[in-house]
Design a protein around this motif. Structure first.
Motif, PDB file in Angstrom:
ATOM      1  N   LEU A 364       0.853  -1.180   0.000  1.00  0.00           N
ATOM      2  CA  LEU A 364       0.000   0.000   0.000  1.00  0.00           C
ATOM      3  C   LEU A 364       0.891   1.233   0.000  1.00  0.00           C
ATOM      4  O   LEU A 364       1.655   1.448   0.948  1.00  0.00           O
ATOM      5  CB  LEU A 364      -0.919   0.001   1.224  1.00  0.00           C
ATOM      6  CG  LEU A 364      -1.874   1.190   1.348  1.00  0.00           C
ATOM      7  CD1 LEU A 364      -2.871   1.209   0.204  1.00  0.00           C
ATOM      8  CD2 LEU A 364      -2.603   1.154   2.693  1.00  0.00           C
ATOM      9  N   LEU A 365       0.802   2.028  -1.082  1.00  0.00           N
ATOM     10  CA  LEU A 365       1.673   3.184  -1.271  1.00  0.00           C
ATOM     11  C   LEU A 365       0.823   4.427  -1.527  1.00  0.00           C
ATOM     12  O   LEU A 365      -0.353   4.325  -1.893  1.00  0.00           O
ATOM     13  CB  LEU A 365       2.614   2.953  -2.461  1.00  0.00           C
ATOM     14  CG  LEU A 365       3.413   1.644  -2.472  1.00  0.00           C
ATOM     15  CD1 LEU A 365       4.201   1.527  -3.766  1.00  0.00           C
ATOM     16  CD2 LEU A 365       4.330   1.564  -1.264  1.00  0.00           C
ATOM     17  N   PRO A 366       1.399   5.614  -1.367  1.00  0.00           N
ATOM     18  CA  PRO A 366       0.631   6.836  -1.638  1.00  0.00           C
ATOM     19  C   PRO A 366       0.388   7.008  -3.138  1.00  0.00           C
ATOM     20  O   PRO A 366       1.159   6.528  -3.972  1.00  0.00           O
ATOM     21  CB  PRO A 366       1.533   7.955  -1.104  1.00  0.00           C
ATOM     22  CG  PRO A 366       2.609   7.283  -0.314  1.00  0.00           C
ATOM     23  CD  PRO A 366       2.741   5.906  -0.850  1.00  0.00           C
ATOM     24  N   SER A 367      -0.665   7.736  -3.476  1.00  0.00           N
ATOM     25  CA  SER A 367      -0.880   8.143  -4.864  1.00  0.00           C
ATOM     26  C   SER A 367      -0.431   9.583  -5.083  1.00  0.00           C
ATOM     27  O   SER A 367      -0.315  10.032  -6.222  1.00  0.00           O
ATOM     28  CB  SER A 367      -2.356   8.014  -5.244  1.00  0.00           C
ATOM     29  OG  SER A 367      -3.157   8.887  -4.461  1.00  0.00           O
ATOM     30  N   ARG A 368      -0.194  10.307  -3.969  1.00  0.00           N
ATOM     31  CA  ARG A 368       0.272  11.693  -4.063  1.00  0.00           C
ATOM     32  C   ARG A 368       1.700  11.775  -3.535  1.00  0.00           C
ATOM     33  O   ARG A 368       1.998  11.238  -2.464  1.00  0.00           O
ATOM     34  CB  ARG A 368      -0.610  12.629  -3.242  1.00  0.00           C
ATOM     35  CG  ARG A 368      -2.069  12.620  -3.622  1.00  0.00           C
ATOM     36  CD  ARG A 368      -2.798  13.710  -2.850  1.00  0.00           C
ATOM     37  NE  ARG A 368      -4.240  13.494  -2.834  1.00  0.00           N
ATOM     38  CZ  ARG A 368      -5.096  14.295  -2.219  1.00  0.00           C
ATOM     39  NH1 ARG A 368      -4.660  15.366  -1.572  1.00  0.00           N
ATOM     40  NH2 ARG A 368      -6.394  14.029  -2.240  1.00  0.00           N
ATOM     41  N   PRO A 369       2.593  12.449  -4.248  1.00  0.00           N
ATOM     42  CA  PRO A 369       3.975  12.573  -3.760  1.00  0.00           C
ATOM     43  C   PRO A 369       4.144  13.767  -2.829  1.00  0.00           C
ATOM     44  O   PRO A 369       3.576  14.832  -3.062  1.00  0.00           O
ATOM     45  CB  PRO A 369       4.772  12.774  -5.046  1.00  0.00           C
ATOM     46  CG  PRO A 369       3.817  13.470  -5.964  1.00  0.00           C
ATOM     47  CD  PRO A 369       2.437  12.967  -5.609  1.00  0.00           C
ATOM     48  N   ASP A 370       4.914  13.576  -1.762  1.00  0.00           N
ATOM     49  CA  ASP A 370       5.364  14.732  -0.994  1.00  0.00           C
ATOM     50  C   ASP A 370       6.841  15.005  -1.270  1.00  0.00           C
ATOM     51  O   ASP A 370       7.320  16.103  -1.005  1.00  0.00           O
ATOM     52  CB  ASP A 370       5.097  14.555   0.501  1.00  0.00           C
ATOM     53  CG  ASP A 370       5.920  13.452   1.126  1.00  0.00           C
ATOM     54  OD1 ASP A 370       6.318  12.512   0.396  1.00  0.00           O
ATOM     55  OD2 ASP A 370       6.164  13.502   2.344  1.00  0.00           O
ATOM     56  N   HIS A 371       7.563  14.012  -1.796  1.00  0.00           N
ATOM     57  CA  HIS A 371       8.942  14.172  -2.265  1.00  0.00           C
ATOM     58  C   HIS A 371       9.018  13.530  -3.653  1.00  0.00           C
ATOM     59  O   HIS A 371       8.991  12.308  -3.776  1.00  0.00           O
ATOM     60  CB  HIS A 371       9.940  13.505  -1.314  1.00  0.00           C
ATOM     61  CG  HIS A 371       9.908  14.061   0.079  1.00  0.00           C
ATOM     62  ND1 HIS A 371      10.322  15.336   0.377  1.00  0.00           N
ATOM     63  CD2 HIS A 371       9.493  13.519   1.250  1.00  0.00           C
ATOM     64  CE1 HIS A 371      10.172  15.555   1.679  1.00  0.00           C
ATOM     65  NE2 HIS A 371       9.668  14.469   2.229  1.00  0.00           N
TER      66      HIS A 371
END
Length: 483
Positions: A364-371
């Motif tokens: 489970l990974l993000p769909s939005r990047p913060d980096h």
């Protein structure tokens, strides 16, 4: 004309000097960087781009600075000697596990890595997202009567940060001893007035810093950050997980909102281990021990807990090996949630082999990047995971920051460690492993909800990606060991 020629000659000497220093730094990287991938990434960049990478290497790349590591190990030895003289937990050893289940036996490896015992008879409560977690944390702090211990990587002077500040000042004014440790780099934007106000109100507040006792050169070292997040109240209630103190973690950043995170509340013998973890970091910073209180005693039963603290001064690479050990112990299922999926070869190989063994492996990974660079590198690893039969999900509602692992039907882990080189080898992290079918079922239910709010990737997405995008992902992966 003569002055211009002299200037060009001086510039030439400077360029030659930088190139020579780049070669020297590349050799240094080969001998000192812990992983082959990291050594190669630094060496190549220093040889061919020293004008861009020499200064970053001096700041970020000296990840195995021997003076610091030795100083930290000596401080930990001194702290534990001082604790041994206190004999502060006479009955906790009764909670040493005698479980003979396979999952309990697997904790023995983690106990050796983390140098803390597995302890039974605990209570563990799952806290989903920031509102629930901070409501429980603030309630516990408001009820404190003796000692509050806090440790965070990031503290912000915003609405949530000021709520915490006011509550700590109230407790300190009522006679409660408050000890607050924050990371100097993580809190680089925290105004001095915030810290000063707490100190004036009776809170013992200090910044965790690499240079505290390890020499002048390490004042320029930005590695070895303390990424742990924990709260302890009266030795009876403890909290750990992925949340820092800031409105971002309550969904205050529109670009990343709603923020998805996980924390756990603990009570029972395992709080002795949590206090010892805080004591190590506090002793390193101040050369003093904080007050240590005997945890609440529970009857036999409850959750079996193994606390694993990891850091750059460990004799083994605890941060990476704890995940390899847990993955290799799985017999049926591995569900893993992480905001930054940039694993080293050992962890990535363990995950792929688990899928090839026929286990159900989900990421489970993000769909939005913060980096964005980390996100690009993570995307390439995700596509390669698909090729091995691993199911990969992108969480859609907002940024997914939780660090959660579920193994089979009885083992779960929640902590501060990401799946990247910084958490594996450069940061101080804290992870709680539990063996309990009921608690694992709660974690399963939580993750099922997260998966239902996610988009599953397919293998065609990698093939459909634009060539320029694939090139960017490969470049990001090339430098991933030094991110």
């Amino acid at each position: 004309m003569g002055m211009e020629q002299g200037a060009f000659q001086l510039l030439g000497y400077l360029l030659v000097l930088i190139q020579a220093l780049g070669v020297a730094a590349a050799v240094h990287a080969v001998f000192t960087v812990r992983t082959a991938q990291g050594a190669i990434a630094w060496a190549i960049s220093l040889l061919f781009m020293p004008y861009l990478t020499l200064l970053p290497y001096l700041v970020f790349g000296r990840s195995r600075f021997d003076a610091y590591i030795e100083a930290r190990r000596q401080a930990d030895l001194q702290m534990h000697r001082a604790m041994a003289e206190l004999d502060w937990r006479p009955w906790v050893e009764e909670a040493l596990t005698a479980h003979d289940s396979e999952a309990a036996q697997n904790l023995k490896v983690l106990a050796r890595l983390g140098r803390q015992p597995p302890l039974a008879n605990n209570r563990v409560r799952l806290l989903i997202d920031g509102e629930n977690a901070f409501a429980a944390i603030f309630e516990a702090i408001a009820q404190a009567r003796e000692v509050i211990l806090l440790q965070f990587f990031i503290v912000r002077d915003d609405r949530l940060g000021r709520r915490l500040q006011r509550l700590l000042l109230e407790r300190a004014a009522s006679g409660v001893q408050v000890f607050f440790l924050y990371d100097r780099i993580g809190c680089h934007a925290l105004p001095r007035r915030y810290v000063q106000r707490l100190r004036e109100g009776g809170v013992a507040m200090h910044a965790f810093s690499v240079s505290a006792h390890s020499g002048l050169l390490n004042r320029f070292q930005l590695n070895f950050r303390n990424h742990r997040k924990l709260v302890l109240v009266d030795g009876r209630r403890g909290f750990l997980g992925g949340l820092n103190v800031g409105d971002d973690y309550l969904g205050g950043n529109p670009a990343l909102s709603p923020w998805r995170d996980t924390q756990v509340e603990l009570s029972g013998p395992v709080l002795a281990c949590l206090q010892e973890s805080f004591a190590e970091d506090w002793f390193w910073t101040t050369r003093q021990l904080p007050p240590l209180l005997l945890p609440e005693r529970y009857p036999a039963g409850g959750v079996l807990c193994q606390l694993v603290g990891s850091g750059p001064a460990d004799p083994q690479e605890t941060g990476s090996l704890q995940f390899v050990a847990a993955i290799n112990a799985a017999r049926r299922r591995i569900w893993l949630a992480s905001p930054y999926f940039v694993p080293d070869e050992s962890v990535f190989a363990a995950l792929r082999l688990a899928a090839l063994r026929g286990l159900e492996v989900r990421l489970l990974l993000p769909s939005r990047p913060d980096h964005r660079v980390v996100y690009a590198a993570s995307s390439l690893y995700a596509f390669e995971a698909l090729e091995a039969g691993i199911r990969v999900f992108r969480y859609l509602p907002g940024f997914m920051h939780q660090k959660v692992l579920l193994i089979d039907g009885d083992t779960a882990a929640v902590g501060s460690a990401n799946l990247d080189n910084r958490s594996f080898r450069l940061n101080f992290e804290l992870t709680l492993f539990t063996v309990d079918a009921a608690f694992a079922a709660e974690v399963e239910c939580m993750l099922q909800t997260d998966f239902s709010r996610s988009r599953e990737l397919d293998r065609e997405e990698s093939r459909r990606a634009h060539r320029l995008k694939r090139l960017g992902m490969r470049v990001a992966r090339l430098i991933s060991p030094i991110l």
